[in-house]
Design a protein around this motif. Structure first.
Motif, PDB file in Angstrom:
ATOM      1  N   GLU A 172       0.871  -1.171   0.000  1.00  0.00           N
ATOM      2  CA  GLU A 172       0.000   0.000   0.000  1.00  0.00           C
ATOM      3  C   GLU A 172       0.912   1.227   0.000  1.00  0.00           C
ATOM      4  OE1 GLU A 172      -2.799  -0.531   3.261  1.00  0.00           O
ATOM      5  OE2 GLU A 172      -3.655   1.456   2.884  1.00  0.00           O
ATOM      6  N   VAL A 173       0.493   2.297  -0.686  1.00  0.00           N
ATOM      7  CA  VAL A 173       1.326   3.520  -0.674  1.00  0.00           C
ATOM      8  C   VAL A 173       0.495   4.719  -0.239  1.00  0.00           C
ATOM      9  CG1 VAL A 173       2.941   2.702  -2.455  1.00  0.00           C
ATOM     10  CG2 VAL A 173       0.937   4.024  -3.136  1.00  0.00           C
ATOM     11  N   GLY A 174       1.133   5.628   0.513  1.00  0.00           N
ATOM     12  CA  GLY A 174       0.491   6.884   0.904  1.00  0.00           C
ATOM     13  C   GLY A 174       0.294   7.776  -0.312  1.00  0.00           C
ATOM     14  N   LYS A 175      -0.576   8.810  -0.154  1.00  0.00           N
ATOM     15  CA  LYS A 175      -0.972   9.525  -1.368  1.00  0.00           C
ATOM     16  C   LYS A 175       0.105  10.445  -1.938  1.00  0.00           C
ATOM     17  CE  LYS A 175      -3.923  13.110   0.813  1.00  0.00           C
ATOM     18  NZ  LYS A 175      -3.512  12.885   2.216  1.00  0.00           N
ATOM     19  N   GLU A 176       1.162  10.745  -1.198  1.00  0.00           N
ATOM     20  CA  GLU A 176       2.263  11.566  -1.743  1.00  0.00           C
ATOM     21  C   GLU A 176       3.429  10.716  -2.258  1.00  0.00           C
ATOM     22  OE1 GLU A 176       2.071  14.830  -2.026  1.00  0.00           O
ATOM     23  OE2 GLU A 176       0.159  14.972  -0.950  1.00  0.00           O
ATOM     24  N   VAL A 177       3.350   9.405  -2.123  1.00  0.00           N
ATOM     25  CA  VAL A 177       4.485   8.545  -2.500  1.00  0.00           C
ATOM     26  C   VAL A 177       4.639   8.515  -4.020  1.00  0.00           C
ATOM     27  CG1 VAL A 177       5.313   6.143  -2.516  1.00  0.00           C
ATOM     28  CG2 VAL A 177       4.374   7.142  -0.419  1.00  0.00           C
ATOM     29  N   ARG A 178       5.854   8.798  -4.512  1.00  0.00           N
ATOM     30  CA  ARG A 178       6.096   8.843  -5.963  1.00  0.00           C
ATOM     31  C   ARG A 178       7.058   7.751  -6.443  1.00  0.00           C
ATOM     32  NH1 ARG A 178       2.264  11.051  -5.621  1.00  0.00           N
ATOM     33  NH2 ARG A 178       1.721  13.249  -5.763  1.00  0.00           N
ATOM     34  N   SER A 179       8.031   7.375  -5.608  1.00  0.00           N
ATOM     35  CA  SER A 179       9.096   6.505  -6.115  1.00  0.00           C
ATOM     36  C   SER A 179       8.777   5.014  -6.000  1.00  0.00           C
ATOM     37  CB  SER A 179      10.401   6.790  -5.362  1.00  0.00           C
ATOM     38  OG  SER A 179      10.270   6.410  -4.001  1.00  0.00           O
ATOM     39  N   LEU A 180       7.702   4.676  -5.298  1.00  0.00           N
ATOM     40  CA  LEU A 180       7.372   3.265  -5.087  1.00  0.00           C
ATOM     41  C   LEU A 180       5.908   3.018  -5.418  1.00  0.00           C
ATOM     42  CD1 LEU A 180       9.152   2.824  -1.623  1.00  0.00           C
ATOM     43  CD2 LEU A 180       9.897   1.807  -3.790  1.00  0.00           C
ATOM     44  N   PRO A 240       8.568   4.979   6.220  1.00  0.00           N
ATOM     45  CA  PRO A 240       8.656   6.104   5.287  1.00  0.00           C
ATOM     46  C   PRO A 240       9.215   5.672   3.926  1.00  0.00           C
ATOM     47  CG  PRO A 240       9.703   6.634   7.400  1.00  0.00           C
ATOM     48  CD  PRO A 240       9.420   5.170   7.419  1.00  0.00           C
ATOM     49  N   GLU A 241       8.666   6.251   2.883  1.00  0.00           N
ATOM     50  CA  GLU A 241       9.167   6.029   1.516  1.00  0.00           C
ATOM     51  C   GLU A 241      10.676   6.317   1.448  1.00  0.00           C
ATOM     52  OE1 GLU A 241       7.782   9.115  -1.067  1.00  0.00           O
ATOM     53  OE2 GLU A 241       8.302   8.049  -2.912  1.00  0.00           O
ATOM     54  N   ALA A 242      11.120   7.374   2.150  1.00  0.00           N
ATOM     55  CA  ALA A 242      12.514   7.824   2.063  1.00  0.00           C
ATOM     56  C   ALA A 242      13.506   6.782   2.575  1.00  0.00           C
ATOM     57  CB  ALA A 242      12.690   9.130   2.840  1.00  0.00           C
ATOM     58  N   PHE A 243      13.031   5.834   3.390  1.00  0.00           N
ATOM     59  CA  PHE A 243      13.931   4.813   3.951  1.00  0.00           C
ATOM     60  C   PHE A 243      13.592   3.414   3.425  1.00  0.00           C
ATOM     61  CE2 PHE A 243      14.395   8.485   6.602  1.00  0.00           C
ATOM     62  CZ  PHE A 243      15.767   8.540   6.796  1.00  0.00           C
ATOM     63  N   THR A 244      12.916   3.396   2.271  1.00  0.00           N
ATOM     64  CA  THR A 244      12.517   2.139   1.634  1.00  0.00           C
ATOM     65  C   THR A 244      13.115   2.123   0.224  1.00  0.00           C
ATOM     66  OG1 THR A 244      10.455   2.216   2.888  1.00  0.00           O
ATOM     67  CG2 THR A 244      10.513   0.716   1.008  1.00  0.00           C
ATOM     68  N   PHE A 245      13.815   1.040  -0.136  1.00  0.00           N
ATOM     69  CA  PHE A 245      14.618   1.021  -1.356  1.00  0.00           C
ATOM     70  C   PHE A 245      14.245  -0.178  -2.224  1.00  0.00           C
ATOM     71  CE2 PHE A 245      16.814   3.122   2.023  1.00  0.00           C
ATOM     72  CZ  PHE A 245      17.302   4.281   1.429  1.00  0.00           C
ATOM     73  N   LYS A 246      14.053   0.114  -3.525  1.00  0.00           N
ATOM     74  CA  LYS A 246      13.669  -0.940  -4.458  1.00  0.00           C
ATOM     75  C   LYS A 246      14.841  -1.896  -4.688  1.00  0.00           C
ATOM     76  CE  LYS A 246      11.111   0.856  -7.941  1.00  0.00           C
ATOM     77  NZ  LYS A 246      10.611   1.075  -9.309  1.00  0.00           N
ATOM     78  N   LEU A 247      14.555  -3.198  -4.708  1.00  0.00           N
ATOM     79  CA  LEU A 247      15.588  -4.198  -4.990  1.00  0.00           C
ATOM     80  C   LEU A 247      15.746  -4.349  -6.499  1.00  0.00           C
ATOM     81  CD1 LEU A 247      14.549  -7.125  -2.554  1.00  0.00           C
ATOM     82  CD2 LEU A 247      16.215  -5.301  -2.134  1.00  0.00           C
ATOM     83  N   PRO A 248      16.978  -4.411  -7.007  1.00  0.00           N
ATOM     84  CA  PRO A 248      17.161  -4.785  -8.409  1.00  0.00           C
ATOM     85  C   PRO A 248      16.516  -6.161  -8.651  1.00  0.00           C
ATOM     86  CG  PRO A 248      19.231  -4.000  -7.458  1.00  0.00           C
ATOM     87  CD  PRO A 248      18.257  -4.138  -6.321  1.00  0.00           C
ATOM     88  N   ASP A 249      16.077  -6.416  -9.889  1.00  0.00           N
ATOM     89  CA  ASP A 249      15.344  -7.656 -10.184  1.00  0.00           C
ATOM     90  C   ASP A 249      16.118  -8.914  -9.816  1.00  0.00           C
ATOM     91  OD1 ASP A 249      13.252  -6.187 -11.140  1.00  0.00           O
ATOM     92  OD2 ASP A 249      13.838  -6.335 -13.260  1.00  0.00           O
ATOM     93  N   ASN A 250      17.441  -8.858  -9.950  1.00  0.00           N
ATOM     94  CA  ASN A 250      18.245 -10.064  -9.689  1.00  0.00           C
ATOM     95  C   ASN A 250      18.668 -10.200  -8.221  1.00  0.00           C
ATOM     96  OD1 ASN A 250      19.872  -7.797  -9.921  1.00  0.00           O
ATOM     97  ND2 ASN A 250      21.621  -8.919 -10.745  1.00  0.00           N
TER      98      ASN A 250
END
Ligand code: ZN
Length: 345
Positions: free
Chosen positions: A71-79, A129-139
């Protein structure tokens, strides 16, 4: 929700606990997948406290985590929902002076998972927080994602060391933090790393990580090895990752004139440090506390294959066997490095 709760020292339970999860505009809700067991989690289990941090109310353990955005908050852009992520467990006050200077890891108001009174993440979901959450590369797997937290300590140490391509380094201590420091220092440009410890199985594993010369200091002289490797000059960098009070003096002997000593390990008591010995070589001493700004670079190195964490993940337990996993981590096999729990498949 059902979580792994440390009710008090020596008492762990998989039980229902009420945790408030309010999704703010800049937050994401994460369904957890893998959570590692850290030395600090084990210490709270066996001692009920670390320094000034005392478990005085039931607390969920775990801070080394990966998961999927639910779930994402309404200001979240990067995730977005479905993104695979890992998280920095410490959330500072962004307005504090030290945070504004970029040293947010030193913010005394930081809220760090599984450090009393903040709950950890051995549980199904968490809001972060979005700012402390990081997308994993696919591999990069969820297991690797949950290793980014300890890896970040090694990354921060390697960054602080100011490694130049071709540097020779020593890592004292082949525990989890020593191992991730080896990986980070090699990725950062070290040509060779001497790793010291007294536990042979750990040294055997360290040897598989790359250009590593293991030294069992119970039977071999680290100073002689370093002298031989560097034509008597000394090593560019020493990373102290054992926390042992006895090695501070040896670290100064191992270093070249103008070398850098990075203190990663945390001695339990104040230690003796020979200032004059350090002065006679103009040694630079650096210290680190957790990490800051390194998750994106750690993930980039994992994504490009320059760092492989798999050899360090030695045991995996399902969530239902969490207590068994912790009891194992209290008394692990000598070959064990990181024990992880799969919260969900
Ligand atoms: Zn940890």
């Amino acid at each position: 929700m059902e979580a792994l709760v440390l009710e008090k020292v020596h008492s762990l339970k998989l039980s229902e606990i009420d945790v408030k999860e309010t999704l703010g505009p800049n937050d994401v809700k994460i369904a957890l997948r893998t959570v590692g067991i850290c030395g600090s989690d084990v210490h709270y289990y066996t001692h009920g406290k670390i320094g000034p941090y005392v478990v005085s109310a039931p607390m969920i353990l775990g801070h080394e985590a990966s998961g999927v955005v639910a779930e994402v908050g309404k200001e979240v852009r990067s995730l977005k929902v479905g993104d695979r992520v890992c998280m920095e467990p410490g959330v500072p006050d962004p307005g504090s002076r030290v945070s504004r200077l970029g040293m947010y890891n030193l913010d005394p108001a930081v809220r760090f998972w599984a450090t009393p009174p903040i709950h950890g993440v051995m549980r199904p979901t968490v809001v972060h927080p979005e700012a402390f959450t990081f997308k994993l590369p696919d591999n990069v797997s969820f297991a690797d994602g949950a290793m980014v937290e300890p890896l970040a300590v090694g990354m921060h140490a390697a960054t602080k060391a100011g490694i130049k391509p071709g540097d020779v380094a020593v890592v004292m201590g082949a525990g989890t933090i020593g191992m991730v420091t080896v990986l980070s220092a090699l990725a950062g440009g070290c040509s060779q790393i001497v790793v010291t410890d007294v536990k042979q199985p750990k040294l055997d594993l360290a040897k598989t990580l790359g250009a590593v010369r293991p030294v069992n200091v119970a039977s071999e002289d680290a100073l002689a090895v370093v002298r031989q490797l560097t034509d008597g000059w000394g090593t560019d960098i020493v990373f102290e990752a054992s926390g042992s009070p006895a090695v501070a003096s040896l670290a100064l002997d191992l270093l070249k004139p103008g070398g850098t000593l990075v203190y990663v390990g945390m001695p339990v008591e104040p230690i003796q440090f020979d200032i004059v010995k350090a002065q006679s070589k103009e040694i630079t001493v650096k210290t680190i506390f957790r990490y800051a700004h390194v998750y994106p670079r750690a993930l980039a190195l994992l994504g490009s294959g320059k760092i492989n964490l798999k050899p360090l993940i030695t045991e995996t337990y399902p969530f239902a066997k969490s207590i068994e996993a912790y009891d194992y981590a209290v008394n692990p096999k000598p070959t064990s490095v990181k024990v992880q729990i799969e919260i969900a498949k």
